[in-house]
Motif scaffolding. Structure first.
Motif, PDB file in Angstrom:
ATOM      1  N   PRO A 101       0.824  -1.212   0.000  1.00 56.32           N
ATOM      2  CA  PRO A 101       0.000   0.000   0.000  1.00 56.32           C
ATOM      3  C   PRO A 101       0.858   1.262   0.000  1.00 56.32           C
ATOM      4  CG  PRO A 101       0.031  -0.974   2.175  1.00 56.32           C
ATOM      5  CD  PRO A 101       0.750  -1.933   1.269  1.00 56.32           C
ATOM      6  N   ALA A 102       0.378   2.285  -0.695  1.00 52.78           N
ATOM      7  CA  ALA A 102       1.079   3.564  -0.727  1.00 52.78           C
ATOM      8  C   ALA A 102       0.892   4.311   0.588  1.00 52.78           C
ATOM      9  CB  ALA A 102       0.581   4.413  -1.890  1.00 52.78           C
ATOM     10  N   PHE A 103      -0.227   4.059   1.274  1.00 54.57           N
ATOM     11  CA  PHE A 103      -0.550   4.760   2.511  1.00 54.57           C
ATOM     12  C   PHE A 103      -0.684   3.742   3.641  1.00 54.57           C
ATOM     13  CE2 PHE A 103      -2.408   6.949  -1.091  1.00 54.57           C
ATOM     14  CZ  PHE A 103      -1.884   8.221  -0.960  1.00 54.57           C
ATOM     15  N   VAL A 104      -0.114   4.049   4.793  1.00 52.47           N
ATOM     16  CA  VAL A 104      -0.279   3.210   5.973  1.00 52.47           C
ATOM     17  C   VAL A 104      -0.722   4.100   7.123  1.00 52.47           C
ATOM     18  CG1 VAL A 104       1.352   1.405   5.295  1.00 52.47           C
ATOM     19  CG2 VAL A 104       2.179   3.379   6.545  1.00 52.47           C
ATOM     20  N   THR A 105      -1.533   3.551   8.018  1.00 52.55           N
ATOM     21  CA  THR A 105      -2.021   4.329   9.151  1.00 52.55           C
ATOM     22  C   THR A 105      -1.767   3.579  10.447  1.00 52.55           C
ATOM     23  OG1 THR A 105      -4.218   3.364   8.953  1.00 52.55           O
ATOM     24  CG2 THR A 105      -3.840   5.456   7.823  1.00 52.55           C
ATOM     25  N   GLY A 106      -1.791   4.324  11.512  1.00 47.94           N
ATOM     26  CA  GLY A 106      -1.608   3.730  12.828  1.00 47.94           C
ATOM     27  C   GLY A 106      -0.151   3.501  13.152  1.00 47.94           C
ATOM     28  N   GLY A 107       0.376   2.376  12.746  1.00 50.29           N
ATOM     29  CA  GLY A 107       1.762   2.031  13.052  1.00 50.29           C
ATOM     30  C   GLY A 107       2.731   2.684  12.083  1.00 50.29           C
ATOM     31  N   PRO A 108       4.001   2.515  12.345  1.00 52.95           N
ATOM     32  CA  PRO A 108       4.997   3.126  11.473  1.00 52.95           C
ATOM     33  C   PRO A 108       5.114   2.380  10.141  1.00 52.95           C
ATOM     34  CG  PRO A 108       6.061   1.792  13.142  1.00 52.95           C
ATOM     35  CD  PRO A 108       4.587   1.786  13.461  1.00 52.95           C
ATOM     36  N   ALA A 109       5.336   3.124   9.092  1.00 54.49           N
ATOM     37  CA  ALA A 109       5.588   2.525   7.784  1.00 54.49           C
ATOM     38  C   ALA A 109       7.048   2.112   7.745  1.00 54.49           C
ATOM     39  CB  ALA A 109       5.291   3.522   6.678  1.00 54.49           C
ATOM     40  N   SER A 110       7.323   1.050   7.048  1.00 48.19           N
ATOM     41  CA  SER A 110       8.688   0.558   7.059  1.00 48.19           C
ATOM     42  C   SER A 110       9.350   0.571   5.697  1.00 48.19           C
ATOM     43  CB  SER A 110       8.709  -0.866   7.619  1.00 48.19           C
ATOM     44  OG  SER A 110       7.906  -1.696   6.800  1.00 48.19           O
ATOM     45  N   LYS A 111       8.629   0.969   4.663  1.00 47.21           N
ATOM     46  CA  LYS A 111       9.200   0.896   3.325  1.00 47.21           C
ATOM     47  C   LYS A 111       9.345   2.283   2.715  1.00 47.21           C
ATOM     48  CE  LYS A 111       7.774  -3.768   2.386  1.00 47.21           C
ATOM     49  NZ  LYS A 111       7.179  -4.694   1.459  1.00 47.21           N
ATOM     50  N   CYS A 112      10.371   2.424   1.943  1.00 46.34           N
ATOM     51  CA  CYS A 112      10.662   3.670   1.249  1.00 46.34           C
ATOM     52  C   CYS A 112       9.488   4.078   0.366  1.00 46.34           C
ATOM     53  CB  CYS A 112      11.914   3.481   0.399  1.00 46.34           C
ATOM     54  SG  CYS A 112      12.278   4.862  -0.676  1.00 46.34           S
ATOM     55  N   GLY A 113       9.082   5.344   0.460  1.00 40.91           N
ATOM     56  CA  GLY A 113       8.034   5.863  -0.399  1.00 40.91           C
ATOM     57  C   GLY A 113       6.634   5.766   0.159  1.00 40.91           C
ATOM     58  N   GLN A 114       6.447   5.056   1.272  1.00 44.33           N
ATOM     59  CA  GLN A 114       5.110   4.982   1.857  1.00 44.33           C
ATOM     60  C   GLN A 114       4.809   6.264   2.623  1.00 44.33           C
ATOM     61  OE1 GLN A 114       5.303   1.254   4.102  1.00 44.33           O
ATOM     62  NE2 GLN A 114       3.805   0.402   2.697  1.00 44.33           N
ATOM     63  N   VAL A 115       3.531   6.620   2.638  1.00 43.47           N
ATOM     64  CA  VAL A 115       3.076   7.782   3.387  1.00 43.47           C
ATOM     65  C   VAL A 115       2.410   7.253   4.651  1.00 43.47           C
ATOM     66  CG1 VAL A 115       1.568   9.797   3.373  1.00 43.47           C
ATOM     67  CG2 VAL A 115       2.767   9.120   1.281  1.00 43.47           C
ATOM     68  N   ALA A 116       2.973   7.613   5.815  1.00 41.09           N
ATOM     69  CA  ALA A 116       2.451   7.141   7.102  1.00 41.09           C
ATOM     70  C   ALA A 116       1.581   8.229   7.723  1.00 41.09           C
ATOM     71  CB  ALA A 116       3.607   6.797   8.040  1.00 41.09           C
ATOM     72  N   ILE A 117       0.390   7.818   8.177  1.00 38.78           N
ATOM     73  CA  ILE A 117      -0.557   8.735   8.803  1.00 38.78           C
ATOM     74  C   ILE A 117      -0.785   8.224  10.214  1.00 38.78           C
ATOM     75  CG2 ILE A 117      -2.848   9.778   8.639  1.00 38.78           C
ATOM     76  CD1 ILE A 117      -2.711   9.009   5.622  1.00 38.78           C
ATOM     77  N   SER A 118      -0.706   9.126  11.194  1.00 35.40           N
ATOM     78  CA  SER A 118      -0.741   8.700  12.599  1.00 35.40           C
ATOM     79  C   SER A 118      -2.102   8.182  13.053  1.00 35.40           C
ATOM     80  CB  SER A 118      -0.284   9.842  13.511  1.00 35.40           C
ATOM     81  OG  SER A 118      -1.170  10.939  13.407  1.00 35.40           O
ATOM     82  N   ALA A 119      -3.176   8.509  12.352  1.00 36.73           N
ATOM     83  CA  ALA A 119      -4.512   8.053  12.753  1.00 36.73           C
ATOM     84  C   ALA A 119      -5.168   7.327  11.590  1.00 36.73           C
ATOM     85  CB  ALA A 119      -5.375   9.232  13.165  1.00 36.73           C
ATOM     86  N   SER A 120      -5.919   6.261  11.912  1.00 38.68           N
ATOM     87  CA  SER A 120      -6.609   5.540  10.844  1.00 38.68           C
ATOM     88  C   SER A 120      -8.028   6.046  10.641  1.00 38.68           C
ATOM     89  CB  SER A 120      -6.619   4.043  11.134  1.00 38.68           C
ATOM     90  OG  SER A 120      -7.294   3.794  12.340  1.00 38.68           O
ATOM     91  N   THR A 121      -8.623   6.635  11.669  1.00 43.16           N
ATOM     92  CA  THR A 121      -9.986   7.151  11.567  1.00 43.16           C
ATOM     93  C   THR A 121     -10.018   8.561  12.139  1.00 43.16           C
ATOM     94  OG1 THR A 121     -10.888   4.942  11.816  1.00 43.16           O
ATOM     95  CG2 THR A 121     -12.397   6.770  12.200  1.00 43.16           C
ATOM     96  N   ILE A 122     -10.673   9.455  11.423  1.00 39.34           N
ATOM     97  CA  ILE A 122     -10.854  10.830  11.880  1.00 39.34           C
ATOM     98  C   ILE A 122     -12.328  11.001  12.209  1.00 39.34           C
ATOM     99  CG2 ILE A 122     -10.625  13.282  11.268  1.00 39.34           C
ATOM    100  CD1 ILE A 122      -7.930  11.896  11.201  1.00 39.34           C
ATOM    101  N   SER A 123     -12.609  11.441  13.426  1.00 39.85           N
ATOM    102  CA  SER A 123     -13.985  11.681  13.838  1.00 39.85           C
ATOM    103  C   SER A 123     -14.009  12.920  14.727  1.00 39.85           C
ATOM    104  CB  SER A 123     -14.542  10.468  14.588  1.00 39.85           C
ATOM    105  OG  SER A 123     -13.833  10.273  15.779  1.00 39.85           O
ATOM    106  N   ALA A 124     -15.212  13.329  15.133  1.00 39.66           N
ATOM    107  CA  ALA A 124     -15.339  14.517  15.989  1.00 39.66           C
ATOM    108  C   ALA A 124     -14.580  14.326  17.294  1.00 39.66           C
ATOM    109  CB  ALA A 124     -16.805  14.814  16.249  1.00 39.66           C
TER     110      ALA A 124
END
Length: 177
Positions: A101-124
């Motif tokens: 996957p190009a995008f990973v959420t939650g845990g740290p990404a481990s591969k070059c070129g991946q975009v890591a996002i600290s949260a998997s779900t955004i809510s109020a």
């Protein structure tokens, strides 16, 4: 029996073709062209990958910003599904291709070129703020540097912000750096 250059012995026409020197010159020219073209081709491929990663970073920033706007209306957004498609791995990592996957959420990404996002779900009630980071560790050759340059060219003020500490998006939609 041979006339003035008309036929060879036994009535066969004279042979025409390339000499060994002519063939060697052609091979040398092809070799020189290949020596120039092949490194340029690999540089082109690396630049294309880096620009795709920078585009993915911009896409992730926009998706999280939009998710925060939707959260103000009490709508939850699953960022992983939004960015990667309904089926995991619909959007392939430009460096590793299909299956990563190009995008990973939650845990740290481990591969070059991946975009890591600290949260998997955004809510109020969801996380504030969210950090987006491009992974450049583990990149081969100068790909990590090319990714940092492409992120900087994509409008992020510092390549270190996109690849170092990350881009931070707050609950009100503010983006830093």
């Amino acid at each position: 029996m041979l006339g003035a250059g008309s036929e060879r012995a036994f009535g066969w026409p004279p042979e025409e073709g390339f000499t060994l020197i002519e063939l060697m010159i052609v091979v040398a020219i092809i070799g020189i062209l290949a020596a120039i073209a092949i490194p340029q081709y690999f540089q082109y491929i690396e630049t294309a990958k880096a620009q795709t990663v920078a585009g993915n970073l911009k896409l992730a920033v926009d998706a999280v910003t939009n998710a925060y706007a939707a959260s103000n209306n009490h709508v939850s957004t699953n960022i992983y599904s939004t960015l990667n498609g309904n089926v995991a791995h619909d959007v392939a990592d430009p460096v590793y291709g299909q299956g990563t996957p190009a995008f990973v959420t939650g845990g740290p990404a481990s591969k070059c070129g991946q975009v890591a996002i600290s949260a998997s779900t955004i809510s109020a009630a969801g996380p504030a703020p969210t950090t987006i980071k491009v992974i450049t560790s583990g990149c081969t050759g100068t790909l990590g540097t090319s990714i940092a340059r492409a992120c900087s060219a994509a409008g992020f003020p510092s390549a270190a912000a996109a690849t170092g500490s990350g881009v931070v998006i707050t609950q009100n939609g503010g983006v830093t750096p």
